[in-house]
Enzyme design. Structure first.
Site, mmCIF file in Angstrom:
data_model
loop_
_atom_site.group_PDB
_atom_site.id
_atom_site.type_symbol
_atom_site.label_atom_id
_atom_site.label_comp_id
_atom_site.label_asym_id
_atom_site.label_seq_id
_atom_site.Cartn_x
_atom_site.Cartn_y
_atom_site.Cartn_z
ATOM 1 C CG ASP A 1 48.029 -30.237 54.968
ATOM 2 O OD1 ASP A 1 45.802 -30.397 55.316
ATOM 3 O OD2 ASP A 1 48.151 -30.155 56.266
ATOM 4 C CG HIS A 2 44.831 -26.744 56.253
ATOM 5 N ND1 HIS A 2 43.013 -26.803 56.535
ATOM 6 C CD2 HIS A 2 44.928 -27.681 56.910
ATOM 7 C CE1 HIS A 2 42.808 -27.480 57.346
ATOM 8 N NE2 HIS A 2 43.962 -28.564 57.574
ATOM 9 C CG HIS B 1 43.673 -27.894 62.690
ATOM 10 N ND1 HIS B 1 42.204 -27.586 62.510
ATOM 11 C CD2 HIS B 1 44.099 -29.052 61.957
ATOM 12 C CE1 HIS B 1 42.571 -27.905 60.645
ATOM 13 N NE2 HIS B 1 43.050 -29.015 60.746
ATOM 14 N N GLY B 2 46.143 -29.079 66.139
ATOM 15 C CA GLY B 2 46.619 -28.147 67.589
ATOM 16 C C GLY B 2 47.141 -29.535 68.541
ATOM 17 C CG HIS C 1 42.526 -32.470 58.673
ATOM 18 N ND1 HIS C 1 43.321 -30.687 57.904
ATOM 19 C CD2 HIS C 1 42.056 -33.065 57.064
ATOM 20 C CE1 HIS C 1 43.200 -31.253 56.514
ATOM 21 N NE2 HIS C 1 42.517 -32.810 56.585
ATOM 22 C CB SER D 1 49.092 -33.984 67.070
ATOM 23 O OG SER D 1 49.755 -34.214 66.011
ATOM 24 C CG ASN E 1 46.014 -34.239 57.429
ATOM 25 O OD1 ASN E 1 45.898 -35.495 56.488
ATOM 26 N ND2 ASN E 1 45.815 -33.091 56.849
ATOM 27 C CB ALA F 1 50.670 -30.899 61.454
ATOM 28 C CB THR F 2 50.075 -30.619 66.807
ATOM 29 O OG1 THR F 2 49.397 -29.981 65.862
ATOM 30 C CG2 THR F 2 51.266 -29.829 68.203
HETATM 31 ZN ZN LIG Z 1 43.888 -29.641 58.712
#
Ligand SMILES: [Zn+2]
Length: 279
Positions: free
Chosen positions: A82-83, A178-179, A206, A209, A228, A230-231
């Protein structure tokens, strides 16, 4: 173990009109969580790591860990970078068994982004590895203000980019970040629909979250085929450790309190699997 490319899983999602959830792992505990989720549900997933994770645990570690954890499990999954921030890292991940890589050139000029992404694609496709590109800047929590419209992926550019790079999937910027979101996220669903109509390449969201279940469903309806997370997993892990400490205050064995954290991650994974696979 059946490790396949991301494109293989995304193609199946395209046929059904649903999305493949992609989960970022950070360590053994998150790898255990996603592998147990796959064993228990039989739902194929994309497991992914960012470069910072590879620097933390070692570039060869996560792929090897997933292979070992998925031993004997028949559920297909993809191992994805990823990234990715360089063609060299993408190549190294492929050598380590990754079946899918992203090159994120969204911070570069359009031409540079095309040039490097196309190079990664040309090196990866002959090995059966799928490639994700990114166009348009996805915001991050570190930005103090986040303006939706100016950073949205341009439809005309997306057509040119996908034709020039032949990427397997395209990460788009549609008001996602993100985040942790500051305030209520405003996803530009109309732009997702426009991109979906204009390009044949499957679209990736992306920074999912913090988006509500309803928003995720709307994004899938509009044409998103990979999402995606993640957070939210990192948050569930951290909260799980705290709960583990509270539940077992006298334990000094990580295997005791970490189990609570693994189960915390799994809860999030199960919910996202459900939403992504509703038709
Ligand atoms: Zn991302």
């Amino acid at each position: 173990m059946a490790r396949v490319s991301s494109l293989e899983l995304i193609k199946r999602a395209c046929e059904k009109g649903c999305a493949v959830p992609a989960f970022n792992i950070d360590n053994l505990e998150s790898a255990i969580a996603v592998s147990e989720a796959m064993r228990e549900t039989g739902v194929p997933l994309i497991v992914q790591t960012i470069p910072r994770t590879l620097r933390y645990g070692g570039k060869a570690v996560y792929s090897a860990m997933m292979s070992a954890l998925m031993e004997g499990c028949k559920t297909d999954y993809a191992m994805h970078l990823d990234h990715g921030d360089s063609a060299e890292l993408a190549a190294e991940c492929v050598r380590n068994g990754y079946t899918s890589v992203m090159f994120d050139g969204s911070g570069l000029s359009f031409d540079e982004n095309v040039r490097i992404t196309r190079g990664v694609a040309e090196a990866s496709f002959p090995k059966g590895v799928s490639v994700e590109g990114e166009l348009g800047k996805v915001g991050g929590s570190e930005e103090s203000s986040f303006d939706v419209e100016p950073s949205c992926t341009d439809v005309g550019e997306a057509v040119k980019f996908t034709a020039a790079t032949k990427v397997s999937a395209l990460a788009v910027s549609v008001g996602n970040a993100h985040g942790v979101y500051k305030g209520v996220p405003r996803i530009n669903l109309a732009r997702i629909s426009e991109l979906y109509a204009a390009v044949d390449t499957p679209l990736v969201l992306h920074g999912a979250s913090g988006l509500s279940d309803a928003t995720l469903r709307d994004c899938i309806k509009a044409g998103i085929r990979k999402i995606n997370f993640a957070t939210e997993l990192r948050g569930a892990y951290t909260e799980g450790i705290k709960r583990g400490f509270a539940r077992y205050p006298d334990s000094f064995d990580p295997k005791v309190y970490m189990r609570v954290a693994i189960d915390g991650i799994k809860e999030v994974v199960f919910r996202k699997i459900e939403i992504c696979n509703e038709i």
